[in-house]
Motif scaffolding. Structure first.
Motif, PDB file in Angstrom:
ATOM      1  N   GLN A 176     115.334  27.719  48.739  1.00  0.00           N
ATOM      2  CA  GLN A 176     116.748  27.379  48.527  1.00  0.00           C
ATOM      3  C   GLN A 176     117.304  27.911  47.216  1.00  0.00           C
ATOM      4  OE1 GLN A 176     117.145  23.085  48.850  1.00  0.00           O
ATOM      5  NE2 GLN A 176     117.394  23.170  51.074  1.00  0.00           N
TER       6      GLN A 176
ATOM      7  N   ARG B 144     117.012  32.895  50.619  1.00  0.00           N
ATOM      8  CA  ARG B 144     117.392  31.534  50.261  1.00  0.00           C
ATOM      9  C   ARG B 144     118.466  30.991  51.216  1.00  0.00           C
ATOM     10  NH1 ARG B 144     118.448  33.005  44.082  1.00  0.00           N
ATOM     11  NH2 ARG B 144     118.877  34.970  45.153  1.00  0.00           N
TER      12      ARG B 144
ATOM     13  N   LYS C 107     121.155  27.632  52.205  1.00  0.00           N
ATOM     14  CA  LYS C 107     121.879  26.514  51.619  1.00  0.00           C
ATOM     15  C   LYS C 107     121.258  25.193  52.071  1.00  0.00           C
ATOM     16  CE  LYS C 107     126.413  28.762  51.301  1.00  0.00           C
ATOM     17  NZ  LYS C 107     127.842  28.686  51.713  1.00  0.00           N
TER      18      LYS C 107
ATOM     19  N   GLY D 279     117.741  23.365  46.085  1.00  0.00           N
ATOM     20  CA  GLY D 279     119.060  23.967  46.219  1.00  0.00           C
ATOM     21  C   GLY D 279     120.206  23.004  45.987  1.00  0.00           C
TER      22      GLY D 279
END
Length: 258
Positions: free
Chosen positions: A80, A155, A157, A187
């Motif tokens: 993340q 990565r 979200k 994240g």
């Protein structure tokens, strides 16, 4: 907010100052054995992790540490932010990453990456890619390195699910190494490509190793890892300033009902 900016500026200042120093030490260590020169790269990551914890206030806790196998394994982690690339260096024994060949062409960064013993993938040479992967992976295993893979490839979200590729499971199968799933909510405090990192407590969950067997192929291994990781993501999500809105609502509803 001003305090947050000042703490982040200090973090970035330290990063700018120490990175050339550690890179220089890494270059000097080039003639040394693999594990000896690995010290400098890991020390750089741990220095930044210390700054994040003690300057930014971004702490973390690890659940399931007892699940770590005694032998080198393949780490199959959610991806993340940039935080996990640092923290995994402390949570797990010394490890190497799987990297695209193109990353080694980046001046300075690429040279340091090569000295950190990654498994290099040349996607344009599909005919020999699997053999090269096998050779490099077994060589890293002989040196007792763990192998870190982000199966989604990039990565994602918080709250999002990328496509889980089979690379980590294939390596675990080929190299006869356990596959260790890892979930975390980094994240929610350090978004992708963000300048500001926010204080709070990241939760990392280490799952029981998935051991390859005759009846458990890469597809089944990765499906099991994905289901476990995403189930844990739903359990630990919704706490940080950049948490997914749905995860936040679910957590608030659960707190209200408790």
């Amino acid at each position: 907010m001003l305090s947050l900016w000042l703490r982040n500026l200090l973090y970035w200042l330290v990063l700018i100052v120490i990175t050339p120093l550690f890179f220089f030490l890494l270059l000097l260590s080039a003639p040394l054995p693999r594990r000896a020169r690995h010290v400098f790269g890991v020390s750089w990551a741990l220095s930044l992790l210390w700054m994040l914890e003690h300057v930014i206030g971004l702490k973390y806790k690890v659940l399931g540490a007892e699940n770590l196998p005694a032998q080198p394994s393949v780490i199959c982690s959610k991806h993340q932010s940039g935080w996990e690339t640092l923290a995994l260096q402390k949570i797990f024994p010394w490890q190497v990453y799987v990297a695209k060949r193109e990353l080694t062409w980046i001046p300075v960064f690429g040279w340091g990456l090569v000295l950190m013993n990654p498994i290099i993938i040349n996607r344009s040479d599909r005919a020999n890619a699997n053999q090269r992967l096998l050779e490099q992976g077994l060589e890293r295993k002989r040196h007792r390195f763990w192998i870190t893979v982000f199966p989604e490839g990039t990565r994602t979200k918080p709250g999002a699910i990328g496509k889980y590729k089979l690379g980590a499971a294939r390596m675990a199968k080929q190299f006869d190494m356990p596959l260790v799933p890892v979930a975390h909510n980094a994240g929610e405090f350090w978004p992708r490509n963000a300048f500001l990192k926010y204080p709070g407590e990241i939760t990392v969950v280490v799952g029981k190793p998935i051991v390859p067997g005759e009846e458990l192929g890469p597809e089944a291994m990765m499906k099991e890892a994905e289901q476990w990781i995403e189930a844990r993501q739903r359990e630990i999500g919704g706490v940080g300033p950049f948490a997914d809105a749905d995860e936040k609502r679910k957590r608030l509803a659960a707190s209200a009902a408790a």
